[in-house]
Scaffold this active site. Structure first.
Site, PDB file in Angstrom:
ATOM      1  N   ILE A   1       0.861  -1.233  -0.029  1.00 31.44           N
ATOM      2  CA  ILE A   1       0.040   0.080   0.161  1.00 31.44           C
ATOM      3  C   ILE A   1       0.911   1.124   0.112  1.00 31.44           C
ATOM      4  O   ILE A   1       0.257   2.208   0.038  1.00 31.44           O
ATOM      5  CB  ILE A   1      -0.894  -0.089   1.209  1.00 31.44           C
TER       6      ILE A   1
ATOM      7  N   ASP B   1      10.800  15.206   8.622  1.00 30.85           N
ATOM      8  CA  ASP B   1      10.169  14.784   7.447  1.00 30.85           C
ATOM      9  C   ASP B   1       8.680  14.991   7.498  1.00 30.85           C
ATOM     10  O   ASP B   1       7.950  14.344   6.887  1.00 30.85           O
ATOM     11  CB  ASP B   1      10.515  13.327   7.278  1.00 30.85           C
TER      12      ASP B   1
END
EC number: 2.7.11.1
Length: 636
Positions: A330, A458
């Site tokens: 996924i 991030d």
């Protein structure tokens, strides 16, 4: 009758000793071998037990049990050394003869009698050690006996993190009862059994820089121990020593041949014993593979087992993902692939499998393994100590020779990047504004509600996961970093509080100031968040090579349009097509207000950027005005 094996090997050592020569120069003295636990062999540079050898701040004393090192007049026993992370695990050596009659009820005699301050030395307490202390629950000194006679012990019980300079407890309130035994027992284990980790930065130390040049020239690193400045010295071998060494090498070759023949003879005589030893060691090795797993040892060393998430076996996760079926993939990123997993109880979870880096050179593979292991352990330590509705929850992990795996919440509706740039349905302005606020709340929690603060490093639209009800969770903490400051700055919130570390992050989101200066602060997350706001406004990608070179980075494009008063040229056209969003697009408290906030977030000078608290307040104000404007449009 065959000779006992110990006699054969003793004779072999005796033969080698006869033909060996004793070095006499300063250089050979510094490079001589000796046993010094916990080092596997002779202590490497910068460590040395000989005066004038090694680094002046890394002088150790060797004993039969453990080596010791003195830092700022405090002596520590060295429990562990890691050459990969340039770190030591230390345990303070306390004065067992100090008078503790007045403090006997506190049972604190084996801990330091003052806080450990490494300021001014090359060493700093590691993030993980500070994190372990910060989770302790403080005690109230008013419930403790003899508190007036033991002021230092009481200060520690009020704030256990004080014992390591720069570490503070995350718990502000004091517990009235039930904490003393747990706290003291933990501190006893923390120092006497586990120790605490210190690190140093070789890139900023002139001794290390000069030593690399010295070693390239086959020199031995040392310093002038008789001079106050302790200047660096590179010991070079004289010509006569080099000639002697070449002669010795020839003699050693002959000795090696004779010794090999002698050793083979002994091995033939004791072959049966050797086979038995081999089988025993092999069985011991196979039975201890899981026990000696480096990730498990690292995690148990830095965090109590009760605070760590559950451990899955590789077979469990392999079965849950149907042997990592590509149809169940996924997501895919730079650090690993994510698979949909279903446990035996029917629970759906996301299983992140860190990459193996096949096909790389041996050196690159080892580097990647070390980086993956550090990222893997870092994410486990951080996620196991946080709890927020807008942050992904870690359900467990697996450390196996076949792979490193993390088990997270499964968020069913893809990522924010999917919705903005591709597969997801169109998002209204109200939904985008709610997502911006939820992301800001997660960032505020990391920066202000955790001690020490956490910088995500991030924050991207690909790491913001969207649920079916359009609520979000921020994930992927592999690059996250704890900000541990000195005691003088730990309560400050200015951008002067930073840690020096190599720039890491995603292109287009990485703070340019951090990239230039190597100085990481919370404002580096704010920059990344500002780029996400611009994605929500424009529907464009953070980096798009199809745009002109000057506009390839979304931050550069939007900033230039705002400065020219042309924001309407980059607003997502899908917003203007939706009647419910018309007011937001045209109203000053809608898209334009969020664009102004994004403009501030990506300011060149990080002091001009708002912090996470300011961002949350501003977004709440914008959202309240946007809803009023929507209601007015609905009435008309």
């Amino acid at each position: 009758m065959s000779q006992p094996p110990w006699r054969c090997f003793s004779l072999l050592i005796f033969v080698l000793t006869i033909f060996s020569t004793k070095p006499s120069s300063a250089s050979t003295s510094c490079s001589s071998s000796f046993h010094c636990p916990p080092f596997n062999s002779s202590p490497p540079y910068p460590f040395s037990a000989s005066p004038g050898c090694g680094h002046p701040n890394f002088q150790i004393q060797c004993s039969s049990s453990r080596a010791t090192i003195t830092i700022k007049n405090l002596t520590f026993s060295i429990l562990h050394y890691s050459s990969i992370s340039s770190s030591l695990t230390l345990s303070p050596i306390t004065n067992t003869n100090r008078n503790t009659n007045n403090c006997s009820s506190l049972r604190f005699s084996s801990s330091p009698n003052r806080f450990i301050d490494l300021t001014g030395s090359p060493f700093r307490v590691s993030d993980s050690s500070c994190s372990r202390l910060s989770l302790l629950r403080p005690c109230s000194p008013f419930t403790l006996p003899n508190c007036s006679r033991c002021p230092w012990d009481c200060k520690l019980l009020k704030n256990p993190g004080r014992i390591l300079h720069g570490c503070e407890s995350t718990h502000g309130s004091l517990s009235e009862q039930g904490c003393q035994g747990d706290l003291l027992g933990f501190l006893q284990d923390f120092f006497t059994r586990f120790g605490f980790e210190v690190e140093w930065d070789e890139s900023q130390d002139p001794y290390f820089i000069k030593c690399r040049d010295c070693q390239i020239k086959n020199g031995v690193c040392g310093f002038n121990s008789t001079h106050p400045n302790q200047d660096f010295i590179c010991f070079h071998k004289s010509r006569s020593e080099l000639v002697t060494q070449r002669d010795n090498n020839k003699r050693v070759n002959h000795i090696a041949v004779l010794s090999l023949i002698f050793a083979l003879t002994c091995l033939l005589l004791v072959f049966s014993v050797a086979v038995a030893i081999f089988r025993s060691r092999r069985a011991s090795f196979l039975s201890s593979i899981n026990e000696e797993d480096p990730a498990a040892l690292f995690l148990r060393h830095h965090r109590s087992a009760a605070l760590l998430p559950p451990v899955f076996t590789f077979e469990e996760l392999e079965s849950a993902t149907n042997k990592f079926d590509p149809k169940r993939k996924i997501g895919d990123g730079g650090f690993g692939s994510v698979y949909l997993g279903q446990l035996s109880d029917g629970q759906l979870l996301a299983v992140k499998f860190l990459h193996h880096h096949h096909g790389a050179t041996a050196a690159a593979t080892e580097h990647c393994k070390a980086f993956s292991m550090k990222s893997f352990c870092n994410e486990i330590l951080i996620l196991s100590s946080i709890n927020h509705p807008n942050l992904v929850k870690l359900h467990g992990y697996c450390s196996d020779p076949r792979g490193l795996l993390l088990v997270h919440d499964y968020v069913t509706n893809g990522t924010l990047a999917d919705h903005l740039h591709g597969r997801g349905p169109k998002m209204t302005w109200r939904v985008r504004l709610d997502i911006a606020l939820q992301t800001a709340l997660a960032m505020e929690y990391l920066h202000f509600d955790i001690v020490p603060p956490v910088v995500h490093r991030d924050i991207t639209s690909s790491n913001i996961f969207v649920e079916k009800d359009m609520k979000i969770k921020v994930g992927d903490f592999g690059l996250s970093r704890l900000l541990v400051f000195s005691e003088t700055t730990v309560n400050s919130a200015t951008s002067s509080d930073y840690v020096c570390t190599g720039p890491q992050g995603t292109p287009g989101y990485l703070d340019p100031d951090y990239h230039r200066s190597f100085r990481l602060t919370e404002k580096s997350d704010v920059y990344s968040y500002g780029v996400v706001l611009m994605e929500l406004i424009t529907g464009m990608k953070a980096v798009d090579q199809r745009r002109e070179k000057r506009d390839m980075a979304l931050a550069d494009l939007v900033v230039s349009k705002i400065q020219m008063g042309l924001l309407d040229q980059v607003i997502d056209p899908l917003l203007a097509l939706d009647g419910d969003d018309v007011a937001a697009v045209s109203d000053g408290f809608g898209v334009a207000a969020v664009a102004e906030l994004a403009f501030r977030c990506v300011a060149t000078d990080k002091d001009d950027r708002p912090d996470a608290k300011e961002i949350v307040q501003e977004l709440r104000r914008i959202r309240s005005h946007t809803r009023v404007a929507d209601d007015d449009v609905a009435k008309n």
